[in-house]
Design a protein around this motif. Structure first.
Motif, mmCIF file in Angstrom:
data_model
loop_
_atom_site.group_PDB
_atom_site.id
_atom_site.type_symbol
_atom_site.label_atom_id
_atom_site.label_comp_id
_atom_site.label_asym_id
_atom_site.label_seq_id
_atom_site.Cartn_x
_atom_site.Cartn_y
_atom_site.Cartn_z
ATOM 1 N N VAL A 281 1.056 -1.296 -0.211
ATOM 2 C CA VAL A 281 -0.069 -0.212 0.178
ATOM 3 C C VAL A 281 0.540 1.125 0.367
ATOM 4 C CG1 VAL A 281 -2.113 1.066 1.489
ATOM 5 C CG2 VAL A 281 -2.093 -1.269 1.413
ATOM 6 N N GLY A 282 0.328 1.989 -1.002
ATOM 7 C CA GLY A 282 1.095 3.568 -0.693
ATOM 8 C C GLY A 282 0.684 4.585 -1.034
ATOM 9 N N ASN A 283 1.086 6.011 -1.749
ATOM 10 C CA ASN A 283 0.164 7.080 -1.451
ATOM 11 C C ASN A 283 1.127 7.371 -2.661
ATOM 12 O OD1 ASN A 283 -1.215 9.294 -0.800
ATOM 13 N ND2 ASN A 283 1.433 10.270 0.395
ATOM 14 N N SER A 284 0.873 6.327 -3.737
ATOM 15 C CA SER A 284 1.030 7.469 -5.476
ATOM 16 C C SER A 284 -0.250 7.357 -5.878
ATOM 17 C CB SER A 284 1.591 6.478 -5.849
ATOM 18 O OG SER A 284 1.004 5.329 -6.627
ATOM 19 N N GLY A 285 0.227 8.936 -7.306
ATOM 20 C CA GLY A 285 -1.555 9.556 -7.761
ATOM 21 C C GLY A 285 -2.269 10.358 -6.739
ATOM 22 N N ASN A 286 -3.352 10.357 -7.347
ATOM 23 C CA ASN A 286 -4.234 11.136 -7.040
ATOM 24 C C ASN A 286 -4.515 11.460 -5.359
ATOM 25 O OD1 ASN A 286 -5.846 13.677 -6.828
ATOM 26 N ND2 ASN A 286 -8.025 12.888 -8.036
ATOM 27 N N SER A 287 -3.938 10.982 -4.369
ATOM 28 C CA SER A 287 -3.953 10.069 -2.762
ATOM 29 C C SER A 287 -3.411 11.697 -2.279
ATOM 30 C CB SER A 287 -3.364 8.794 -2.919
ATOM 31 O OG SER A 287 -3.108 8.562 -1.908
ATOM 32 N N SER A 288 -4.903 11.254 -0.763
ATOM 33 C CA SER A 288 -4.171 12.243 0.232
ATOM 34 C C SER A 288 -3.476 11.956 0.928
ATOM 35 C CB SER A 288 -5.510 13.272 0.052
ATOM 36 O OG SER A 288 -6.216 12.488 1.306
ATOM 37 N N GLU A 289 -3.479 10.856 1.444
ATOM 38 C CA GLU A 289 -2.808 10.237 1.987
ATOM 39 C C GLU A 289 -2.804 8.351 1.790
ATOM 40 O OE1 GLU A 289 -5.124 10.249 5.654
ATOM 41 O OE2 GLU A 289 -5.140 8.717 5.910
ATOM 42 N N PRO A 290 -1.864 7.593 2.360
ATOM 43 C CA PRO A 290 -1.387 5.778 1.935
ATOM 44 C C PRO A 290 -3.081 5.645 2.584
ATOM 45 C CG PRO A 290 0.541 6.809 3.437
ATOM 46 C CD PRO A 290 -0.915 7.575 2.922
ATOM 47 N N HIS A 291 -3.341 5.034 1.428
ATOM 48 C CA HIS A 291 -4.718 4.329 1.490
ATOM 49 C C HIS A 291 -5.296 3.378 0.276
ATOM 50 C CE1 HIS A 291 -5.632 7.464 -1.660
ATOM 51 N NE2 HIS A 291 -7.423 6.496 -1.631
ATOM 52 N N ILE A 292 -6.320 2.059 -0.087
ATOM 53 C CA ILE A 292 -6.512 1.154 -0.674
ATOM 54 C C ILE A 292 -7.820 2.447 -1.388
ATOM 55 C CG2 ILE A 292 -7.734 -0.575 -0.867
ATOM 56 C CD1 ILE A 292 -5.553 -2.443 0.638
ATOM 57 N N HIS A 293 -8.045 1.942 -2.875
ATOM 58 C CA HIS A 293 -8.766 2.141 -3.874
ATOM 59 C C HIS A 293 -8.787 1.255 -4.342
ATOM 60 C CE1 HIS A 293 -11.178 4.613 -6.229
ATOM 61 N NE2 HIS A 293 -11.412 3.326 -7.669
ATOM 62 N N PHE A 294 -10.556 0.706 -4.160
ATOM 63 C CA PHE A 294 -10.788 -0.772 -5.122
ATOM 64 C C PHE A 294 -11.629 -0.674 -5.508
ATOM 65 C CE2 PHE A 294 -12.804 -5.746 -3.790
ATOM 66 C CZ PHE A 294 -12.200 -5.777 -5.169
ATOM 67 N N HIS A 295 -11.999 -1.085 -6.507
ATOM 68 C CA HIS A 295 -13.747 -0.748 -7.449
ATOM 69 C C HIS A 295 -13.330 -1.677 -8.682
ATOM 70 C CE1 HIS A 295 -12.242 2.165 -10.409
ATOM 71 N NE2 HIS A 295 -13.036 1.079 -11.378
ATOM 72 N N VAL A 296 -14.354 -2.449 -8.917
ATOM 73 C CA VAL A 296 -14.299 -3.515 -9.978
ATOM 74 C C VAL A 296 -15.027 -2.739 -11.570
ATOM 75 C CG1 VAL A 296 -15.722 -6.157 -10.599
ATOM 76 C CG2 VAL A 296 -14.014 -5.168 -8.442
ATOM 77 N N ALA A 297 -15.186 -2.598 -12.297
ATOM 78 C CA ALA A 297 -16.053 -2.350 -13.588
ATOM 79 C C ALA A 297 -15.778 -3.170 -14.661
ATOM 80 C CB ALA A 297 -14.806 -1.439 -13.852
ATOM 81 N N ASP A 298 -16.534 -3.119 -15.962
ATOM 82 C CA ASP A 298 -16.872 -3.748 -17.094
ATOM 83 C C ASP A 298 -15.830 -4.399 -17.933
ATOM 84 O OD1 ASP A 298 -17.473 -1.460 -18.165
ATOM 85 O OD2 ASP A 298 -19.574 -1.943 -18.973
ATOM 86 N N SER A 299 -14.812 -3.243 -17.539
ATOM 87 C CA SER A 299 -13.517 -3.536 -19.037
ATOM 88 C C SER A 299 -12.789 -2.507 -18.409
ATOM 89 C CB SER A 299 -14.273 -2.325 -19.860
ATOM 90 O OG SER A 299 -13.132 -1.634 -20.684
ATOM 91 N N PRO A 300 -11.681 -3.027 -18.680
ATOM 92 C CA PRO A 300 -9.890 -2.298 -18.492
ATOM 93 C C PRO A 300 -9.703 -1.153 -18.562
ATOM 94 C CG PRO A 300 -9.650 -4.161 -19.766
ATOM 95 C CD PRO A 300 -10.833 -3.743 -19.326
ATOM 96 N N ASP A 301 -10.280 -0.507 -19.162
ATOM 97 C CA ASP A 301 -10.064 0.893 -19.105
ATOM 98 C C ASP A 301 -11.027 1.639 -18.802
ATOM 99 O OD1 ASP A 301 -10.157 3.504 -21.083
ATOM 100 O OD2 ASP A 301 -10.983 2.719 -22.361
ATOM 101 N N PRO A 302 -10.485 2.967 -18.003
ATOM 102 C CA PRO A 302 -10.877 2.822 -16.613
ATOM 103 C C PRO A 302 -11.298 4.192 -17.056
ATOM 104 C CG PRO A 302 -8.035 4.154 -17.162
ATOM 105 C CD PRO A 302 -8.838 2.385 -18.080
ATOM 106 N N THR A 303 -11.134 4.805 -18.468
ATOM 107 C CA THR A 303 -12.107 5.732 -19.609
ATOM 108 C C THR A 303 -13.396 5.464 -20.043
ATOM 109 O OG1 THR A 303 -10.707 5.425 -21.394
ATOM 110 C CG2 THR A 303 -10.139 7.107 -19.143
ATOM 111 N N ASN A 304 -13.464 4.768 -20.539
ATOM 112 C CA ASN A 304 -14.656 3.478 -21.107
ATOM 113 C C ASN A 304 -15.362 2.436 -20.069
ATOM 114 O OD1 ASN A 304 -15.032 5.791 -23.242
ATOM 115 N ND2 ASN A 304 -13.357 4.864 -23.028
ATOM 116 N N SER A 305 -15.689 2.512 -19.096
ATOM 117 C CA SER A 305 -15.835 1.630 -18.185
ATOM 118 C C SER A 305 -16.864 1.912 -17.226
ATOM 119 C CB SER A 305 -14.652 1.045 -17.636
ATOM 120 O OG SER A 305 -13.815 1.212 -16.356
ATOM 121 N N LYS A 306 -17.711 0.947 -16.841
ATOM 122 C CA LYS A 306 -18.649 0.769 -15.666
ATOM 123 C C LYS A 306 -18.917 -0.003 -14.492
ATOM 124 C CE LYS A 306 -22.586 1.910 -19.629
ATOM 125 N NZ LYS A 306 -23.812 1.567 -20.119
#
Length: 325
Positions: A281-306
Motif C-alpha cells: 500500500v502506498g500514496n501514489s497518484g491522486n491520493s491525499s494519504e496512504p490508502h487502498i482504492h478498490f473498485h470493479v468495472a466491466d472493462s480494463p479501460d478506466p475512461t470507458n468502463s462502468k
C-alpha cells in the motif's frame, strides 16, 4: 486523522451551500462562550437536522463558524433552507466519523434518499462545514452485483472512509466508472497516523500488504510512479499512481490503486489466486494519504468502463464509517 486545510467554497447558494475552514478555527471557543452568555442553547450535533427542518435557522446559524457567516448571510441561509426542506419530513443519520483536530463529520439523508446533509462539528461545537445537496440515485445498477465473489484486498482490520450508494457516503458515486468504489484506511484511536503527518511512513496503512481480492489474470500494471511527498501533495496527472488491474472473467475487472512506488510484484499476464501478494500500500497518484482504492468495472479501460457493485464473501453490508476485516 489528518486532513488538508479546506478552502472556502460557496456553491449555488439558492439550493446548496458549502463552506469550509480549519476545524480548529481561531475564535471558536470565544464565539461558543458568547452564545452561552446571550442565552443561546447550543445544539448538539445530532439535533442539527431537526432544528434545520423545523425552521430554527437563526439558532443553527448562530452556531456556524465565522468563516461560514462571512460567506453566507442569515437571509441567504434561511432562503436556502426553506427551499431545500420542501417535501422533507425527516433526516436520518447515515454516518458519524472523526474528522481530525477533535472534529466529527455527520451525514444525514431524507426518507426519500433524494436530499442529503453533511456537517463538520469542531471541538468548539460550531458547525465549520455545512452542506446540503440533492442526491442522485441509480437503483437500476445499485442492485446488480458482480458474479465474482470478492474478499478484501488486505489483512486485519481496516476503516471504510468512502463507500456506499449515495454521494455523501461515497464521493465516487457520482462517477459511473467508479460508482461502487471503496477507499480503505487503517485507523487507530481516531487517527490514521502517528508522528509527523507529512511523512508517508507515519501512516498505519503505508507499506501494508496489498492482496488479490479474487482469482484472476493481471492485465495492466503501473509500478513507476513515486509516492506523494510530502503527504497532502497530490498527483492529478497520474490519478491511479501505481496500480494493478485484474481480469476475473465475466467482464469483471478489479482496479487496485495507489500502490507504493516500485512495490508491485506481479506482471502483465501473471495468474493470481485470491490472497496472493500484489504489492504494498502506498500514496501514489491522486491520493491525499496512504490508502487502498478498490473498485470493479466491466472493462480494463478506466475512461470507458462502468463500475459494478461488488459482491463480497460475507452477508453483512458496510459503508462509510464501518470497520471491516
Amino acid at each position: 486523522m489528518r486532513y488538508l486545510k479546506l478552502l472556502i467554497i460557496l456553491v449555488a447558494i439558492s439550493t446548496v451551500f458549502i463552506t469550509a475552514c480549519n476545524p480548529g478555527e481561531e475564535g471558536g471557543e470565544e464565539r461558543k462562550e458568547k452564545n452561552i452568555e446571550q442565552g443561546v442553547k447550543l445544539l448538539k450535533p445530532k439535533e442539527l437536522p431537526d432544528a434545520f427542518l423545523n425552521g430554527d435557522y437563526e439558532r443553527v446559524y448562530s452556531q456556524t463558524s465565522k468563516t461560514f457567516q462571512d460567506q453566507v448571510s442569515l437571509k441567504q441561509f434561511r432562503k436556502s433552507g426553506e427551499k431545500f426542506n420542501k417535501g422533507v419530513t425527516k433526516y436520518i443519520l447515515q454516518s458519524e466519523n472523526p474528522y481530525g483536530n477533535g472534529a466529527k463529520q455527520y451525514s444525514w439523508i431524507d426518507e426519500s434518499g433524494s436530499k442529503g446533509m453533511m456537517a463538520i462539528v469542531g471541538e468548539d461545537d460550531n458547525f465549520h462545514i455545512l452542506q446540503m445537496k440533492p442526491l442522485d440515485a441509480y437503483p437500476e445498477t445499485d442492485n446488480i452485483y458482480t458474479e465474482t465473489v470478492f474478499d478484501f484486498p488486505f489483512q486485519d482490520k481496516w476503516f471504510v472512509f468512502w463507500g456506499g450508494t449515495n454521494s455523501l457516503l461515497n464521493y465516487h458515486y457520482e462517477f459511473e466508472n467508479q460508482r461502487y468504489a471503496y477507499d480503505f484506511l487503517i485507523r487507530n484511536d481516531y487517527s490514521t497516523y502517528e508522528g509527523d503527518p507529512t511523512l508517508n511512513e507515519s501512516y498505519f496503512a503505508f507499506g501494508k500488504e496489498y492482496l488479490a481480492p479474487a482469482d484472476g489474470i493481471v492485465v495492466k500494471v503501473e509500478n513507476g510512479v513515486e509516492d506523494n511527498n510530502p503527504v497532502g501533495k497530490m498527483n492529478r496527472e497520474q490519478p491511479f499512481g501505481n496500480y494493478v488491474i485484474l481480469d476475473h472473467g465475466n467482464e469483471e475487472f478489479s482496479y487496485l490503486v495507489h500502490f507504493k512506488y516500485q512495490s508491485v510484484v506481479v506482471e502483465e499476464g501473471d495468474k493470481v489466486k485470491k490472497g496472493d501478494l500484489l504489492g504494498l500500500v502506498g500514496n501514489s497518484g491522486n491520493s491525499s494519504e496512504p490508502h487502498i482504492h478498490f473498485h470493479v468495472a466491466d472493462s480494463p479501460d478506466p475512461t470507458n468502463s462502468k463500475s459494478i457493485n461488488i459482491r463480497f464473501d460475507r452477508e453483512d453490508k458496510f459503508s462509510q464509517g464501518d470497520f471491516v476485516e
